[in-house]
Design a protein around this motif. Sequence first.
Motif, PDB file in Angstrom:
ATOM      1  N   HIS A  10       0.808  -1.217   0.000  1.00 58.10           N
ATOM      2  CA  HIS A  10       0.000   0.000   0.000  1.00 58.10           C
ATOM      3  C   HIS A  10       0.843   1.269   0.000  1.00 58.10           C
ATOM      4  O   HIS A  10       0.439   2.291  -0.557  1.00 58.10           O
ATOM      5  CB  HIS A  10      -0.986  -0.011   1.165  1.00 58.10           C
ATOM      6  CG  HIS A  10      -1.990  -1.106   1.046  1.00 58.10           C
ATOM      7  ND1 HIS A  10      -2.972  -1.115   0.080  1.00 58.10           N
ATOM      8  CD2 HIS A  10      -2.158  -2.257   1.741  1.00 58.10           C
ATOM      9  CE1 HIS A  10      -3.703  -2.216   0.191  1.00 58.10           C
ATOM     10  NE2 HIS A  10      -3.223  -2.921   1.195  1.00 58.10           N
ATOM     11  N   THR A  97      -7.105  -8.571   1.727  1.00 59.23           N
ATOM     12  CA  THR A  97      -8.163  -7.554   1.761  1.00 59.23           C
ATOM     13  C   THR A  97      -8.267  -6.762   0.461  1.00 59.23           C
ATOM     14  O   THR A  97      -8.995  -5.775   0.405  1.00 59.23           O
ATOM     15  CB  THR A  97      -7.926  -6.566   2.921  1.00 59.23           C
ATOM     16  OG1 THR A  97      -6.635  -5.966   2.758  1.00 59.23           O
ATOM     17  CG2 THR A  97      -8.019  -7.281   4.266  1.00 59.23           C
ATOM     18  N   ASP A  98      -7.542  -7.158  -0.563  1.00 55.64           N
ATOM     19  CA  ASP A  98      -7.567  -6.450  -1.844  1.00 55.64           C
ATOM     20  C   ASP A  98      -7.967  -7.435  -2.941  1.00 55.64           C
ATOM     21  O   ASP A  98      -7.136  -8.199  -3.429  1.00 55.64           O
ATOM     22  CB  ASP A  98      -6.187  -5.850  -2.132  1.00 55.64           C
ATOM     23  CG  ASP A  98      -6.154  -4.987  -3.375  1.00 55.64           C
ATOM     24  OD1 ASP A  98      -6.814  -5.313  -4.380  1.00 55.64           O
ATOM     25  OD2 ASP A  98      -5.424  -3.970  -3.347  1.00 55.64           O
TER      26      ASP A  98
END
Length: 187
Positions: A10, A97-98
């Motif tokens: 990220h 989570t992506d």
Amino acid sequence: MRLFAEMGYHEATNAVIADAAGLTRGAMLYHFASREELVEAAISHIELHRARLFEQAASAPTPPGVDAAEHAIDVYWALLHELPFLAFAELEAAARTDPMLAERLAPARSAFDHAQLGGDRIGAMVQAGDDPRFQTSRDLGRFLLEGLAKGSMTYDEIARRERLITVVKRAVRMLNRKGDLHDLWTD
């Protein structure tokens, strides 16, 4: 690869990657029109380097007098600390989570998981073939080492890590020999 491993998925934004590559944002967009294209290319690059390291390690024979299972575990442990493996682990963590990353990472994860290397090569964790007990020993060794590499300890890290790796080696050796986890706790 380096930015994903060192900064995290990220934090390694397109702008950060362009800057590190010495490109303007426009020049990078010429090559990669979206984050998805950049990520797909990065995954291919990381997986290529990861596969090369793995193959190099797997092609080296076990030294004479050294237990093949223990050697495989030691070599895989060392690989988990190499840049391509660190970057891949970061991508796997972020993929939880992506959804876009998970989708693009799936083929590389599957290819690595299904690699069937024979003989005394590292990926086979000593034993070749489809026998469930050998698959179990490979999986146990692999996933325990990967978890240990991703985890953190707050005290006495070296000694605790060495003890855990010793237990992993013992478990893999016992599964290869007897195929029964019960023996691990009763020997």
